[in-house]
Design a protein around this motif. Structure first.
Motif, PDB file in Angstrom:
ATOM      1  N   ALA A 158     -60.303   4.631 -14.802  1.00 37.66           N
ATOM      2  CA  ALA A 158     -61.303   4.527 -13.737  1.00 37.66           C
ATOM      3  C   ALA A 158     -60.841   3.571 -12.642  1.00 37.66           C
ATOM      4  O   ALA A 158     -61.061   3.805 -11.449  1.00 37.66           O
ATOM      5  N   ALA A 162     -60.412   5.740  -9.385  1.00 36.02           N
ATOM      6  CA  ALA A 162     -61.759   5.715  -8.804  1.00 36.02           C
ATOM      7  C   ALA A 162     -61.691   5.823  -7.285  1.00 36.02           C
ATOM      8  O   ALA A 162     -60.831   5.235  -6.629  1.00 36.02           O
ATOM      9  N   LEU A 170     -68.451   6.874 -12.389  1.00 40.53           N
ATOM     10  CA  LEU A 170     -67.524   6.315 -13.379  1.00 40.53           C
ATOM     11  C   LEU A 170     -68.051   5.001 -13.951  1.00 40.53           C
ATOM     12  O   LEU A 170     -67.939   4.749 -15.155  1.00 40.53           O
TER      13      LEU A 170
END
Length: 233
Positions: A158, A162, A170
């Motif tokens: 993540a 991200a 997330l």
């Protein structure tokens, strides 16, 4: 013969109960220290502004806590030796409290208080469940360890991939999964401490190690709940 066996069983139960009381006493002191530091970092503007402007406070506290936890986990004789086990545990608790306090200072005060209340309620509920359920969670150590590794890898994934669009989703998935895992760890470590009918247990000499495990479970649960509550400053 039966009388000797009953006396031995009673002695073991008495020893285990004394061990449990000692663990919860130590854990209570740890949580009081951490709660006080978290609220201080959140409500005293001078401290909040300082730690925000000086990130070395967070990095130093994490480094100190990391070193001390390695010492407490690896040095078996040290964590069983009074007073050095208490000294190391106190230093670790202070360092960990500062790290959690810095993280908490990044969130709104209302979110921090809400997370503290929810964490306390969930911890009490899970502890009561662990004390009364017939399900033996001590056999699930492998599953919990794998789940923790998956959480760690998901967090790394993540952090790398991200984007602004999926960051909130997330974060929600990561914090929810983390809260579930650390909630299960609270039940697991509580039953390890209890011993008795459970397959695995912690030695009564390992009261510092037992308190450390439960403390980390609760702190991590708090951080996950705080991430779910949101409300960054």
């Amino acid at each position: 013969m039966d009388s000797d066996y009953d006396h031995l069983e009673f002695s073991e139960r008495s020893l285990r109960m004394a061990f449990i009381r000692k663990v919860y006493a130590i854990l209570g002191v740890q949580l009081v220290i951490t709660t006080a530091v978290v609220l201080m970092f959140s409500y005293i503007d001078g401290i909040h502004d300082y730690v925000v402007d000086h990130p070395w406070v967070l990095y130093t506290s994490i480094a100190v806590a990391f070193i001390l936890i390695i010492v407490l986990v690896c040095a078996t004789n040290l964590r069983r030796t009074v007073p050095w086990n208490y000294v190391c545990l106190l230093l670790f608790t202070v360092a960990q409290s500062v790290a959690v306090g810095v993280v908490s200072s990044m969130y709104a005060r209302e979110a921090v208080c809400t997370a503290i209340g929810l964490c306390a309620a969930i911890t009490i509920a899970l502890s009561i469940f662990a004390l009364n359920t017939k399900i033996d969670f001590t056999v699930c150590s492998g599953f919990l360890f794998v789940s923790l590794i998956v959480l760690l890898l998901f967090g790394i994934f993540a952090a790398i991939f991200a984007t602004q669009k999926n960051l909130e989703i997330l974060n929600l998935v990561y914090a929810s999964f983390g809260a579930l895992i650390f909630g299960l760890y609270i039940v697991f470590d509580t039953q390890l401490m209890m011993g008795g009918k459970h397959r695995y247990s912690i030695s009564p000499e390992e009261y510092v190690f037992a308190a450390l495990n439960l403390y980390l479970d609760i702190i991590n649960l708090f951080l996950m709940i705080l991430a779910l509550v949101g409300g960054r400053r």
